[in-house]
Design an enzyme around this catalytic site. Structure first.
Site, PDB file in Angstrom:
ATOM      1  N   HIS A 144       0.825  -1.213   0.000  1.00 31.01           N
ATOM      2  CA  HIS A 144       0.000   0.000   0.000  1.00 31.01           C
ATOM      3  C   HIS A 144       0.860   1.265   0.000  1.00 31.01           C
ATOM      4  O   HIS A 144       0.548   2.235  -0.689  1.00 31.01           O
ATOM      5  CB  HIS A 144      -0.936  -0.039   1.217  1.00 31.01           C
ATOM      6  CG  HIS A 144      -1.661   1.242   1.454  1.00 31.01           C
ATOM      7  ND1 HIS A 144      -1.364   2.074   2.518  1.00 31.01           N
ATOM      8  CD2 HIS A 144      -2.641   1.855   0.754  1.00 31.01           C
ATOM      9  CE1 HIS A 144      -2.156   3.127   2.471  1.00 31.01           C
ATOM     10  NE2 HIS A 144      -2.943   3.032   1.414  1.00 31.01           N
ATOM     11  N   GLU A 184       1.888   1.891  -3.427  1.00 29.13           N
ATOM     12  CA  GLU A 184       0.798   2.470  -4.230  1.00 29.13           C
ATOM     13  C   GLU A 184       0.844   4.003  -4.109  1.00 29.13           C
ATOM     14  O   GLU A 184       0.744   4.722  -5.108  1.00 29.13           O
ATOM     15  CB  GLU A 184      -0.547   1.917  -3.750  1.00 29.13           C
ATOM     16  CG  GLU A 184      -1.760   2.553  -4.409  1.00 29.13           C
ATOM     17  CD  GLU A 184      -2.885   2.814  -3.415  1.00 29.13           C
ATOM     18  OE1 GLU A 184      -3.283   1.895  -2.687  1.00 29.13           O
ATOM     19  OE2 GLU A 184      -3.357   3.964  -3.370  1.00 29.13           O
ATOM     20  N   HIS A 185       1.021   4.499  -2.900  1.00 28.07           N
ATOM     21  CA  HIS A 185       1.133   5.956  -2.725  1.00 28.07           C
ATOM     22  C   HIS A 185       2.369   6.506  -3.445  1.00 28.07           C
ATOM     23  O   HIS A 185       2.328   7.570  -4.050  1.00 28.07           O
ATOM     24  CB  HIS A 185       1.231   6.297  -1.237  1.00 28.07           C
ATOM     25  CG  HIS A 185      -0.076   6.325  -0.519  1.00 28.07           C
ATOM     26  ND1 HIS A 185      -0.535   7.447   0.133  1.00 28.07           N
ATOM     27  CD2 HIS A 185      -1.036   5.378  -0.354  1.00 28.07           C
ATOM     28  CE1 HIS A 185      -1.716   7.184   0.685  1.00 28.07           C
ATOM     29  NE2 HIS A 185      -2.037   5.933   0.402  1.00 28.07           N
ATOM     30  N   GLU A 221      -3.389   8.102   7.428  1.00 25.95           N
ATOM     31  CA  GLU A 221      -4.496   7.351   6.826  1.00 25.95           C
ATOM     32  C   GLU A 221      -4.911   6.207   7.754  1.00 25.95           C
ATOM     33  O   GLU A 221      -6.095   5.954   7.971  1.00 25.95           O
ATOM     34  CB  GLU A 221      -4.086   6.799   5.453  1.00 25.95           C
ATOM     35  CG  GLU A 221      -5.197   6.032   4.760  1.00 25.95           C
ATOM     36  CD  GLU A 221      -4.788   5.461   3.397  1.00 25.95           C
ATOM     37  OE1 GLU A 221      -3.655   5.734   2.944  1.00 25.95           O
ATOM     38  OE2 GLU A 221      -5.607   4.748   2.794  1.00 25.95           O
TER      39      GLU A 221
END
Lengths: 447, 442
Positions: free
Chosen positions: A72, A75-76, A152
């Site tokens: 993840h 992904e950022h 997040e």
């Protein structure tokens, strides 16, 4: 987990319960490029718009031990730049061309998408192909983004008691398989991830043969083929994609129960999940029998749950059941109930167990099956109104080991399901030993 | 981003409305249809798939609820599929499932909205049921008490939900005592006391032909739509009973800081000031100004500083929220308690610099290409088009708005944007509410 929340994608559970009806005959074409990259085209000529998505068949369950959250985080970081498009140029270029964009990561796949006017399709292909192989990261860009991901996590999980409970339920469900760790990662591990960790994951998994290109919208398969060969065709596979061998779950020998009290919780909530096989391990007919079971148990106001818990006995304000097998290795069958004010968890749970036990021992009726099947087929047609949802339907299927034919034959296979199939599904799934029950309770305020 | 209260949702609608309008890019034509009975609707025909979407609304939402009946409009949304005419709840829902139509309702602060989708083959039977639901809803005791339990849980849940708490506190500070700052779904006390008569009364006040607006998109012709409109809406009363006209709302001015202490790792921050209404002559330059500063994506000035450079938040947004009786300008972010002061100070700094200097020509050009280039994306499904067309009607922007809108954005100059930044940004007058254990906020 998405790059940012404003454009958060629709919940996949919705798609798990619905699918396109065959009578509608979705126009879909698929082929492979020479480098192994799969291409799927879903024409929709209603508006001069295209949705362009690249799905990598890798996700959090492919992370190495101790690196939870790196799929993840990467992904950022994929938005940070390449030598050709440095310093966050990706998002600025997409925006300057009037495009929407986002990305999301799950246990099994990571997807990036842009929605643009059709004449910008070559542009987004060029950008996406560039970052498949030329990502460049520095500590100056990685460290602030890691902090963003920690925020997040706080926003989605640590600030939300229900988020924390779900994380604990997953951890309890999987004793060996990596689905037990959250996609966003544990705070203690994410906060130590490095630039090198992200680059290692990138190098191991981001290859054309491990990717699926999906284009939906105002294009023809020939147009997409020409463009895909131009932009993605020249990419070379640098190394073989690692096999996705994840640890198998041992036989479930004991049911598990997670109880959490928190002053931020206003009312008690009860849920349970049962471990099931994944879609690729089941025939589609078996999978759909499980979906129908969920529909009969708690999918509508005609369901067993609603009729008993909400109407006859007035025990629950909300109740329901769902089934989701769109993962590579395991699926889940879930049930939940929010007791009415004044009703205890124990009372509601006892009634839920009575209903489930009745279904498992006595089975369902032909009328229930027919009604549920009709509801599912009739409402599936609405997915046709959204090119994004159609694109996702195929993306999820292909990234979790299912086929285009599975999606296209959805209504044919649904029509084959019998009462015996549903009863077998109930007997197989509703085994308390393979379940985790989660209870969320209010707590006297600490202030 | 945090979920906004309904009173601020117009902001989202408005962004939806404005983000986009490559006039030439929109292939569809909007027809104005008037039924034999005089009901008007905007129609876009789209026969590629056998579906139809219809969005419609009535003027007067939660802000017109009588004192002590807060939440009755929301409650009404939950009762609209619980039986109508001679059909009891179970029969109605069974029939709805068989016909596979979709029916939804939403009680906003200025409008009460309905959504409806049907398959072409079931259109006649589905719209029979829709007509029954909106003209003759039943409020039987069994469903009423059952739905009440749901709303009681919702209200309790929202009272503990940090983003809802932050927004509620912000509305209470900026519009104290105004109906706009009532909790969307009422309180435990009001929900517990709502009766069938209250629901009938709310239904009588909301569902009237004189404020009805309708947008239809999909597999239906203008000729077919006329009789359908009369069938569905023709049975409604022509006018609502006389209602008090509420005065313009008067926003309070900051600086003001209110902290609601809660034990959790991240602080939820709401901030903002008065804004402008949609009929303000400078609305479009002001909107472009606000997009550059605080639109929800990664590239706004606030996001670049607070998220991209400093890594302090997953998302920050700050935008205009035009409503019927007031305009507000509201923002939000969430950050760990330790950095709450730093994040808020950084937001104030960015806003201050922008108020003084405005954007660069490059910032403005990029915002314009995004806003104009992305307009068509908002029209890529039946449901999306119906939503856009209803919003345009509600704001009285005219049936040619879709064609004009990009030119309006193109015409905005740097001087206009700078003037709006000076006019609307007051970083030293922000009203700020925080839920959490924030450190260093002032």
């Amino acid at each position: 987990m998405t790059l940012f929340k404003r454009l958060a994608p629709v919940v996949f559970a919705v798609l798990a319960a619905a699918g396109p009806a065959r009578a509608l005959d979705i126009d879909v074409t698929s082929f492979k490029l020479d480098n192994g990259m799969q291409v799927v085209v879903i024409p929709d000529h209603r508006a001069p718009v295209v949705t362009h998505m690249v799905w990598y068949k890798t996700g959090a369950a492919d992370e190495t031990q101790g690196k939870a959250g790196v799929a993840h985080l990467l992904e950022h970081l994929m938005f940070k730049g390449t030598p050709k498009h440095p310093d966050g140029a990706f998002s600025r270029i997409v925006r300057a061309n009037g495009g929407d964009e986002n990305a999301f990561t799950t246990q099994d796949y990571t997807a990036y998408f842009q929605k643009v006017m059709k004449d910008r399709l070559p542009l987004v292909m060029e950008l996406e192909a560039d970052r498949m192989q030329n990502l460049e990261l520095t500590d100056e860009t990685v460290l602030p983004e890691r902090s963003v991901v920690l925020e997040e996590r706080r926003q989605r999980t640590d600030n939300e008691p229900a988020g924390l409970l779900n994380e604990q339920m997953d951890a309890a469900m999987y004793t060996a398989h990596p689905y037990g760790k959250p996609v966003i990662g544990w705070m203690s591990q994410v906060s130590k991830l490095t630039r090198q960790d992200a680059m290692d994951f990138y190098a191991a998994h981001y290859e054309p043969e491990n990717a699926i290109l999906i284009v939906a919208g105002d294009v023809t398969p020939d147009e997409v083929k020409t463009l895909a060969e131009r932009y993605y065709g020249p990419l070379k596979n640098k190394r073989p994609t690692p096999e996705r061998l994840r640890a198998e779950e041992p036989p479930p020998n004991a049911e598990r129960r997670i109880t959490m009290s928190d002053p931020r919780v206003s009312s008690p909530n009860w849920q349970r999940q049962y471990l099931t096989p994944s879609a690729r391990q089941l025939s589609q007919r078996e999978e759909l029998a499980m979906s129908i079971l969920a529909e009969i148990v708690g999918g509508s106001n005609q369901s067993r749950f609603f009729q008993t818990l909400n109407i006859d006995k007035k025990l629950a304000a909300y109740s329901g059941a769902w089934f989701d097998a769109d993962q590579l290795d395991y699926g889940s069958f879930g049930v939940y109930a929010s007791p009415n004010p004044g009703v205890t968890i124990e009372t509601a749970e006892k009634e839920v167990d009575a209903i489930l036990s009745d279904v498992a021992t006595k089975g369902v009726t032909q009328a229930e099956l027919d009604r549920s099947r009709n509801n599912m087929i009739a409402s599936a047609v609405y997915v046709l109104d959204s090119q994004d949802k159609l694109a996702r339907l195929f993306g999820v299927a292909l990234a979790t080991g299912q086929t285009i034919d599975d999606v296209k034959n959805w209504d044919r296979d649904l029509s084959l399901v019998t009462v015996d199939d549903v009863n077998k599904a109930a007997r197989t799934i509703l085994d308390r030993k393979a379940s985790v029950t989660g209870v969320l309770l209010p707590e006297a305020k600490s202030q | 981003m945090m979920t906004m209260p309904k009173s601020l949702r117009t902001l989202l609608l408005f962004i939806g409305l404005f983000v986009g309008s490559a006039a030439s890019a929109n292939a569809f034509t909007i027809q104005e249809v008037t039924s034999p009975g005089g009901i008007k609707a905007w129609l876009v025909e789209e026969h590629a798939i056998p579906l139809m979407a219809m969005n419609y609304s009535f003027k007067g939402g939660t802000e017109l609820e009588p004192a002590g009946k807060e939440g009755v409009s929301s409650f009404l949304t939950g009762m609209m599929d619980e039986g109508a005419g001679d059909m009891l709840s179970a029969e109605f829902q069974k029939k709805r499932d068989e016909l596979a139509f979709r029916m939804s309702f939403d009680a906003g602060s200025d409008f009460f909205e309905g959504g409806f989708q049907t398959l072409t083959k079931n259109r006649d039977a589905s719209t029979d049921l829709l007509r029954l639901a909106i003209t003759a809803p039943r409020f039987d005791a069994e469903p009423l008490d059952r739905v009440r339990q749901q709303f009681l849980l919702n209200v309790k849940d929202k009272e503990q939900d940090p983003p809802t708490m932050a927004w509620q506190a912000w509305m209470d500070e900026i519009l104290p005592g105004d109906p706009y700052s009532r909790p969307d779904d009422g309180t435990e006390a009001t929900i517990a006391a709502i009766t069938a008569d209250d629901l009938k009364n709310a239904h009588r006040h909301i569902f009237n032909r004189d404020t009805l607006q309708v947008a239809v998109v999909g597999d239906i012709t203008a000729k077919e739509l006329g009789p359908l409109l009369d069938k569905v809406f023709g049975g409604l009363p022509e006018k609502a009973p006389e209602q008090p006209r509420l005065p313009e709302a008067k926003p309070a001015m900051g600086p003001k800081l209110k902290v609601i202490e809660r034990d959790m790792p991240q602080s939820v921050i709401a901030f903002g000031t008065e804004g402008i209404k949609r009929d303000d002559p400078d609305f479009i330059p002001a909107f472009v100004m606000s997009e550059i500063l605080g639109s929800g994506g990664l590239t706004s000035l606030l996001s670049e500083e607070i998220r991209e450079k400093r890594g302090l938040t997953y998302g920050v947004s700050y935008g205009l929220s035009p409503m019927d009786r007031v305009g507000l300008y509201a923002g939000s972010l969430q950050t760990k308690n330790e950095s709450a002061g730093e994040a808020l100070d950084a937001a104030r700094e960015v806003i201050k610099k922008y108020a003084e200097e405005g954007p660069t020509q490059k910032d403005l050009d990029e915002a314009k290409t995004f806003l104009t280039g992305s307009y068509a994306l908002r029209f890529s499904s039946n449901g999306a088009i119906a939503n856009q067309l209803l919003g345009i009607q509600q704001q009285n922007l005219g049936i040619d708005y879709v064609q004009k809108r990009n030119a309006l954005v193109e015409a905005v100059t740097l001087d206009q944007v700078k003037a709006q930044a000076r006019r609307l940004l007051h970083p030293d007058r922000l009203i700020v509410t925080v839920v959490g254990r924030p450190q260093g906020v002032k």
